[in-house]
Scaffold this motif. Sequence first.
Motif, PDB file in Angstrom:
ATOM      1  N   MET A  80       0.933  -1.289  -0.004  1.00 30.24           N
ATOM      2  CA  MET A  80      -0.013   0.062  -0.079  1.00 30.24           C
ATOM      3  C   MET A  80       0.818   1.121  -0.140  1.00 30.24           C
ATOM      4  O   MET A  80       0.384   2.341  -0.625  1.00 30.24           O
ATOM      5  CB  MET A  80      -0.795  -0.021   1.246  1.00 30.24           C
ATOM      6  CG  MET A  80      -2.089  -1.059   0.820  1.00 30.24           C
ATOM      7  SD  MET A  80      -3.133  -1.189   2.803  1.00 30.24           S
ATOM      8  CE  MET A  80      -3.639   0.458   2.761  1.00 30.24           C
ATOM      9  N   GLU A  81       1.965   1.258   0.792  1.00 34.80           N
ATOM     10  CA  GLU A  81       2.812   2.386   0.888  1.00 34.80           C
ATOM     11  C   GLU A  81       3.989   2.723  -0.595  1.00 34.80           C
ATOM     12  O   GLU A  81       4.388   3.505  -0.657  1.00 34.80           O
ATOM     13  CB  GLU A  81       3.440   2.737   2.187  1.00 34.80           C
ATOM     14  CG  GLU A  81       4.600   1.676   2.380  1.00 34.80           C
ATOM     15  CD  GLU A  81       4.934   1.781   3.831  1.00 34.80           C
ATOM     16  OE1 GLU A  81       4.220   2.551   4.627  1.00 34.80           O
ATOM     17  OE2 GLU A  81       6.148   1.573   4.031  1.00 34.80           O
ATOM     18  N   MET A  82       4.058   1.528  -1.136  1.00 30.42           N
ATOM     19  CA  MET A  82       5.190   1.741  -2.067  1.00 30.42           C
ATOM     20  C   MET A  82       5.070   2.532  -3.131  1.00 30.42           C
ATOM     21  O   MET A  82       5.933   3.431  -3.496  1.00 30.42           O
ATOM     22  CB  MET A  82       5.272   0.115  -2.556  1.00 30.42           C
ATOM     23  CG  MET A  82       6.556  -0.300  -3.026  1.00 30.42           C
ATOM     24  SD  MET A  82       8.052   0.324  -1.974  1.00 30.42           S
ATOM     25  CE  MET A  82       9.190  -0.297  -3.249  1.00 30.42           C
ATOM     26  N   PRO A  83       3.724   3.020  -3.422  1.00 29.71           N
ATOM     27  CA  PRO A  83       3.879   4.074  -4.568  1.00 29.71           C
ATOM     28  C   PRO A  83       4.301   5.379  -3.930  1.00 29.71           C
ATOM     29  O   PRO A  83       4.876   6.102  -4.655  1.00 29.71           O
ATOM     30  CB  PRO A  83       2.280   4.093  -4.831  1.00 29.71           C
ATOM     31  CG  PRO A  83       1.875   2.747  -4.534  1.00 29.71           C
ATOM     32  CD  PRO A  83       2.491   2.292  -3.469  1.00 29.71           C
ATOM     33  N   SER A  84       4.043   5.759  -2.537  1.00 28.31           N
ATOM     34  CA  SER A  84       4.323   7.041  -2.064  1.00 28.31           C
ATOM     35  C   SER A  84       6.057   6.881  -1.872  1.00 28.31           C
ATOM     36  O   SER A  84       6.586   8.195  -1.827  1.00 28.31           O
ATOM     37  CB  SER A  84       3.566   7.416  -0.818  1.00 28.31           C
ATOM     38  OG  SER A  84       3.848   6.403   0.291  1.00 28.31           O
ATOM     39  N   VAL A  85       6.143   5.869  -1.471  1.00 32.07           N
ATOM     40  CA  VAL A  85       7.771   5.465  -1.365  1.00 32.07           C
ATOM     41  C   VAL A  85       8.641   5.684  -2.870  1.00 32.07           C
ATOM     42  O   VAL A  85       9.400   6.510  -2.557  1.00 32.07           O
ATOM     43  CB  VAL A  85       8.139   4.145  -0.913  1.00 32.07           C
ATOM     44  CG1 VAL A  85       9.706   3.781  -0.605  1.00 32.07           C
ATOM     45  CG2 VAL A  85       7.585   3.833   0.495  1.00 32.07           C
ATOM     46  N   VAL A  86       8.255   5.212  -3.765  1.00 32.25           N
ATOM     47  CA  VAL A  86       8.921   5.480  -5.067  1.00 32.25           C
ATOM     48  C   VAL A  86       8.850   7.101  -5.367  1.00 32.25           C
ATOM     49  O   VAL A  86       9.425   7.433  -5.902  1.00 32.25           O
ATOM     50  CB  VAL A  86       8.227   4.446  -6.136  1.00 32.25           C
ATOM     51  CG1 VAL A  86       8.622   4.930  -7.585  1.00 32.25           C
ATOM     52  CG2 VAL A  86       8.486   3.195  -5.991  1.00 32.25           C
TER      53      VAL A  86
END
Length: 175
Positions: A80-86
């Motif tokens: 869930m948080e990977m898009p914001s991490v990228v």
Amino acid sequence: MKHHLLTLSLILGCLACAPQATAQDSPAAKPDSAAAPAEGNAVGEALKEIKKFVTSKKPNTQAKYYIFLESASWCGPCNMEMPSVVKAYKEFSKTKQVELILMSADNTPEAAKAFIKKYHGNMPCLLGSSPEAKKVPGFKPAPGIPHATVVDASGKVIKEGHGHIVADWKSYITL
């Protein structure tokens, strides 16, 4: 009955990868002002010694700050948080002063690579359980994931907590 078992297994699965609350993740632990880097770059020097990363991307060993993100392909909150991490990685990597190392909790390098590729990421990655990862100053495996640890170049921990702190990097790092 099947529905209840499925619900229970989903809840237990999330609890297994949910991070433990830490004082550093609480609002009261937020520093009054953004941190300034310490002298020396022990983290960069340790990263230079690592010959093989999971991804072909090599870390910026001259950064002033490093973010170690413990995450995995099988973890729902991590996905869930990977898009914001990228998105955050693309932003702060342009500064050349902040580097993120994905410390994957996946069992294989292939799973870690696929996880990064799924989100169109291009960050350096190590298996968090590897002997190489354990030699990096400031990194220590967390009790749960997603978990981020932000360190200065000497390895001094500036902030740690749930992985969502990666997206808030400007609130505790001064460039």
